[in-house]
Design a protein around this motif. Sequence first.
Motif, mmCIF file in Angstrom:
data_model
loop_
_atom_site.group_PDB
_atom_site.id
_atom_site.type_symbol
_atom_site.label_atom_id
_atom_site.label_comp_id
_atom_site.label_asym_id
_atom_site.label_seq_id
_atom_site.Cartn_x
_atom_site.Cartn_y
_atom_site.Cartn_z
ATOM 1 N N LYS A 280 53.325 94.386 119.974
ATOM 2 C CA LYS A 280 53.138 93.579 118.752
ATOM 3 C C LYS A 280 54.054 94.068 117.635
ATOM 4 O O LYS A 280 54.600 93.258 116.877
ATOM 5 C CB LYS A 280 51.673 93.608 118.311
ATOM 6 C CG LYS A 280 50.785 92.703 119.157
ATOM 7 C CD LYS A 280 49.330 92.780 118.697
ATOM 8 C CE LYS A 280 48.428 92.100 119.728
ATOM 9 N NZ LYS A 280 47.037 92.595 119.637
ATOM 10 N N ASN A 283 57.159 92.415 117.637
ATOM 11 C CA ASN A 283 56.993 90.966 117.484
ATOM 12 C C ASN A 283 56.806 90.202 118.781
ATOM 13 O O ASN A 283 57.141 89.019 118.875
ATOM 14 C CB ASN A 283 58.175 90.357 116.697
ATOM 15 C CG ASN A 283 58.161 90.836 115.266
ATOM 16 O OD1 ASN A 283 57.094 90.879 114.633
ATOM 17 N ND2 ASN A 283 59.324 91.215 114.767
ATOM 18 N N GLU A 285 54.329 88.351 121.425
ATOM 19 C CA GLU A 285 52.997 87.763 121.446
ATOM 20 C C GLU A 285 52.308 88.301 122.700
ATOM 21 O O GLU A 285 52.861 88.217 123.796
ATOM 22 C CB GLU A 285 53.141 86.242 121.524
ATOM 23 C CG GLU A 285 51.871 85.510 121.198
ATOM 24 C CD GLU A 285 52.080 84.010 121.343
ATOM 25 O OE1 GLU A 285 53.026 83.474 120.710
ATOM 26 O OE2 GLU A 285 51.323 83.400 122.105
ATOM 27 N N THR A 298 58.304 86.984 123.984
ATOM 28 C CA THR A 298 59.028 87.029 122.721
ATOM 29 C C THR A 298 59.758 85.690 122.580
ATOM 30 O O THR A 298 60.117 85.076 123.593
ATOM 31 C CB THR A 298 60.054 88.185 122.687
ATOM 32 O OG1 THR A 298 61.003 87.927 121.659
ATOM 33 C CG2 THR A 298 60.783 88.348 124.001
#
Length: 354
Positions: A280, A283, A285, A298
């Motif tokens: 996370k 970035n 998910e 991603t």
Amino acid sequence: MSKFATAKINAIAPYVPGEQPRDKRYVKLNTNENPYYTAQKAVNAISESVVKSLNRYSDPECKPLVKVVADYYGVGEENVLITNGSDEALAFCFQAYGSCGVCYPDVTYGFYDVFANMYDCPAEHIALNEDFSVDETKYFAAKKTVVLANPNAQTGKALSLSQIEQILINNRENIVIIDQAYVDFGENCNVIPLIKRYKNIVAVNTFSKSRSLAGGRIGFIVADKELICDLNKVKYSFHPYNVNTLSMLLAKNAIKDDEYFLLTVSKIKKTREELCRGLKDMNFEVVPSSANFVLAKTDKVDGGKLYELLKEKGVLVRHFSDERIKDYIRITIGTDGEMKALIDALVEIMEEYQ
Ligand SMILES: *Cc1c(COP(=O)(O)O)cnc(C)c1O
């Protein structure tokens, strides 16, 4: 393929296992194996005299292992059937209960489709919700055999015991198979205690994941004794000595080493939460997981490409081309060192794709 195969074998699309590459050493995070070794107590059980006794057939009833499993889970010996991995258990279930039709989620363990084809079971795929959770109401009054991996394969999401109980109550006239390959990595979702109250549930379990014995090939079914009778008919019509002597002993002693089991499972759960945080922070998910793997994506690189790039860097993960999960990679929880190697490789890759 030869000209001799039956039309059915010609047409079948077999299960494709995750790669087991021999070309170089990979950080292997692609088949949901346990990163920790088989329990030492299990290994110690394999003495020379045991190996010498292999001139005799293995015990077709797997008595000593059945007893240990029954005691551990608080069920009767007549409620337990030992199998050659849980894949064999599932094959028995599809043969015994599949001809009336089977239904399972559109994203789940790929072997269900293979068994359905192999054993002529008409199959219905039921869509998962947008967030990959199972809508249990879609399985009410199914009028066919319900098959659910819980936690689910590929997504890691789990139904609660009360949701499963609702499925059981609303399917009194058909069988509900719960594939518990990942159950020990979840929270309070083991259905084994329910077999006393429901005559239509089959709990399928394995030593491959949480008990570090994938290569030993041991699975077991827990169900009402009449269902165990059905499934034994399938077994004795296929392979009476389905479990070998050495694996039986390994499994029996692995289950006795509860301390090691609890320690390794809690370590894997802790590592899973650390990995989710790490992903996370980059970035990604991440689908919240109750299993020993996580599904992550991603928006910078697609899943297939990310799988390739990681493989080039010596890290093996799993990618599925199924429409709903093709953007994701599935990462098995490894040791801390393996997780660091994965994150380091991802950092390098993401630098190029900013
Ligand atoms: C790994 C897995 C199995 C098969 O396990 P074995 O016991 O090794 O045959 C069955 N079901 C699911 C959902 C799995 O992920």
